[in-house]
Design a protein around this motif. Structure first.
Motif, short mmCIF file in Angstrom:
data_model
loop_
_atom_site.label_atom_id
_atom_site.label_comp_id
_atom_site.label_asym_id
_atom_site.label_seq_id
_atom_site.Cartn_x
_atom_site.Cartn_y
_atom_site.Cartn_z
N VAL A 193 0.84 -1.20 0.00
CA VAL A 193 0.00 0.00 0.00
C VAL A 193 0.88 1.25 0.00
O VAL A 193 0.63 2.21 -0.75
N ASP A 194 1.92 1.26 0.82
CA ASP A 194 2.81 2.41 0.87
C ASP A 194 3.52 2.62 -0.46
O ASP A 194 3.69 3.76 -0.91
N LEU A 195 3.92 1.52 -1.13
CA LEU A 195 4.58 1.65 -2.43
C LEU A 195 3.62 2.22 -3.47
O LEU A 195 4.04 3.01 -4.33
N GLN A 196 2.35 1.87 -3.40
CA GLN A 196 1.38 2.48 -4.31
C GLN A 196 1.34 3.99 -4.12
O GLN A 196 1.31 4.75 -5.09
N ARG A 197 1.36 4.43 -2.87
CA ARG A 197 1.29 5.87 -2.60
C ARG A 197 2.57 6.57 -3.06
O ARG A 197 2.53 7.69 -3.56
N GLN A 198 3.71 5.90 -2.86
CA GLN A 198 4.96 6.47 -3.35
C GLN A 198 4.94 6.62 -4.87
O GLN A 198 5.48 7.57 -5.42
N THR A 199 4.28 5.68 -5.55
CA THR A 199 4.30 5.65 -7.01
C THR A 199 3.28 6.59 -7.61
O THR A 199 3.60 7.37 -8.51
N TRP A 200 2.04 6.51 -7.14
CA TRP A 200 0.95 7.28 -7.75
C TRP A 200 0.62 8.56 -7.00
O TRP A 200 -0.25 9.31 -7.42
N GLY A 201 1.31 8.82 -5.90
CA GLY A 201 1.09 10.05 -5.16
C GLY A 201 0.36 9.80 -3.85
O GLY A 201 -0.54 8.95 -3.79
N TYR A 202 0.75 10.53 -2.82
CA TYR A 202 0.16 10.32 -1.50
C TYR A 202 -1.28 10.81 -1.42
O TYR A 202 -2.00 10.46 -0.49
N GLY A 203 -1.71 11.59 -2.41
CA GLY A 203 -3.11 12.00 -2.46
C GLY A 203 -3.97 11.09 -3.32
O GLY A 203 -5.18 11.34 -3.48
N PHE A 204 -3.39 10.01 -3.87
CA PHE A 204 -4.12 9.11 -4.75
C PHE A 204 -5.13 8.30 -3.93
O PHE A 204 -4.77 7.61 -2.98
N SER A 205 -6.40 8.41 -4.30
CA SER A 205 -7.46 7.80 -3.50
C SER A 205 -7.82 6.39 -3.93
O SER A 205 -8.63 5.72 -3.27
N ASP A 206 -7.23 5.90 -5.02
CA ASP A 206 -7.65 4.63 -5.60
C ASP A 206 -6.66 3.50 -5.31
O ASP A 206 -6.54 2.55 -6.08
N VAL A 207 -5.92 3.60 -4.20
CA VAL A 207 -4.98 2.53 -3.85
C VAL A 207 -5.75 1.26 -3.48
O VAL A 207 -6.87 1.33 -2.96
N VAL A 208 -5.14 0.10 -3.77
CA VAL A 208 -5.74 -1.18 -3.38
C VAL A 208 -5.40 -1.42 -1.91
O VAL A 208 -4.23 -1.49 -1.55
N TRP A 246 -6.16 -10.51 -14.87
CA TRP A 246 -6.00 -9.06 -15.11
C TRP A 246 -4.97 -8.54 -14.12
O TRP A 246 -5.18 -8.54 -12.92
N SER A 247 -3.84 -8.12 -14.65
CA SER A 247 -2.77 -7.57 -13.82
C SER A 247 -3.08 -6.10 -13.56
O SER A 247 -2.91 -5.25 -14.44
N HIS A 248 -3.53 -5.83 -12.37
CA HIS A 248 -4.05 -4.49 -12.07
C HIS A 248 -2.95 -3.46 -11.85
O HIS A 248 -3.11 -2.29 -12.22
N MET A 249 -1.82 -3.86 -11.25
CA MET A 249 -0.78 -2.86 -11.01
C MET A 249 0.59 -3.51 -10.94
O MET A 249 0.75 -4.66 -10.55
N LEU A 250 1.56 -2.74 -11.37
CA LEU A 250 2.98 -3.08 -11.25
C LEU A 250 3.69 -1.81 -10.80
O LEU A 250 3.60 -0.78 -11.47
N ALA A 251 4.38 -1.88 -9.67
CA ALA A 251 5.07 -0.70 -9.14
C ALA A 251 6.46 -1.11 -8.68
O ALA A 251 6.65 -2.18 -8.09
N THR A 296 -11.44 10.69 -14.52
CA THR A 296 -10.67 11.66 -13.77
C THR A 296 -9.95 10.99 -12.61
O THR A 296 -10.56 10.22 -11.86
N SER A 297 -8.67 11.28 -12.46
CA SER A 297 -7.87 10.66 -11.41
C SER A 297 -7.14 11.73 -10.61
O SER A 297 -6.75 12.76 -11.14
N ASP A 298 -6.95 11.43 -9.31
CA ASP A 298 -6.20 12.35 -8.47
C ASP A 298 -4.75 11.90 -8.29
O ASP A 298 -4.04 12.40 -7.41
N SER A 299 -4.29 10.98 -9.14
CA SER A 299 -2.90 10.57 -9.10
C SER A 299 -2.00 11.61 -9.76
O SER A 299 -2.36 12.22 -10.77
N ASP A 300 -0.82 11.78 -9.19
CA ASP A 300 0.16 12.69 -9.79
C ASP A 300 0.57 12.23 -11.18
O ASP A 300 1.00 13.04 -12.01
#
Length: 281
Positions: free
Chosen positions: A34-49, A92-97, A160-164
């Motif tokens: 979860v923390d790596l998702q935030r590091q990758t897509w931004g700490y304001g990203f609301s769509d983390v798994v 379905w590979s949803h994410m790779l970070a 619309t996404s709030d990811s950086d």
């Protein structure tokens, strides 16, 4: 070498720490994902798994595989779900970070190959995922190294996404990987383009400001993209967005018609997709 669930693979790279590819299992490791998702897509990203969804997905046959350093820290993760698509069992590979300080070490490729091996153990023969057509390094990995094909182009797939990372919009290719195809990339042996990335023999479209008209008799068309869209976006968001709009028009026009992506060529300044007329339109 990739791993199957419950086993581990360790590779030592010159002047690099040992990297272990294995299943994510503990609550602490899922929290690190979860923390790596935030590091990758931004700490304001609301769509983390969240942790709970990753844990449940794994229990139901999904995959959450990590790359761990010699100190046990999480360097990268791949996560996906398995279900029915098009009447067949598919993943379905949803994410790779991959952590920013661990990139260019081949971790992303090793995670995808580990994911493939785990799926084959469970007789899942097809994998799907999405990638941004404007990110050349991802296209190179997916099409040239892994041998995936482009199954579909979806403008603004995630809205619309709030990811950086999503400020240019979320236009996506849906990649399809036949895990039983031992031939590897079909016609995608890496070819280096010149500095401008252009080919003298093919029609080139997708460049901002140019016409996107495709002659009716064109058998092969090249869609140009920058080799580093992130640098362009950092320098000028407006210029990067023009690339988004121009390639959107090009891909929509071509892939809604009798064409398909048949190759990708890297270049120093630009890269290009090779788009060919299908045999049976």
């Amino acid at each position: 070498m990739a791993t199957v669930p419950g086993s581990a693979s360790v590779a030592t790279l010159p002047d690099r720490p040992e990297i272990e590819i294995r299943a994510v299992t503990t609550p602490e490791e899922f929290a690190a994902c979860v923390d790596l998702q935030r590091q990758t897509w931004g700490y304001g990203f609301s769509d983390v798994v969240p942790v709970s969804m990753m844990q449940i997905t794994v229990k139901m046959g999904g995959i959450c595989t990590g790359a761990f350093g010699s100190d046990g820290d999480l360097l990268g993760v791949v996560f996906g779900v398995t279900g029915i698509r098009g009447g067949e069992l598919a993943h379905w590979s949803h994410m790779l970070a991959v952590r920013s300080d661990a990139r260019n070490m081949g971790i992303g490729r090793r995670l995808k190959l580990a994911q493939k091996e785990q799926l084959l153990v469970h007789r899942v023969n097809t994998m799907y995922w999405t990638f941004d057509p404007l990110v050349a390094r991802n296209a190179h990995l997916n099409l040239n190294h892994l041998g995936a094909t482009v199954a579909e182009y979806v403008p603004d797939m995630y809205g619309t996404s709030d990811s950086d990372l999503h400020q240019l919009g979320t236009d996506r290719f849906i990649a399809r990987w036949d895990l039983l195809d031992s031939r590897g990339p079909r016609g995608r042996t890496e070819r280096k383009a010149g500095g401008d990335g252009f080919s003298e023999s093919c029609l080139v479209i997708g460049v901002p400001g140019d016409s996107d008209r495709v002659p009716a008799d064109a058998d092969v068309v090249e869609v140009l993209i920058p080799s580093d869209i992130e640098s362009i976006e950092e320098h000028s968001f407006e210029e990067a967005f023009r690339w988004r709009l121009s390639t959107r028009r090009a891909f929509t026009r071509l892939l809604d018609g009798p064409y398909e992506i048949t190759g990708f060529v890297s270049g120093r300044d630009h890269a290009r997709y090779i788009v060919s007329r299908t045999a049976n339109p």
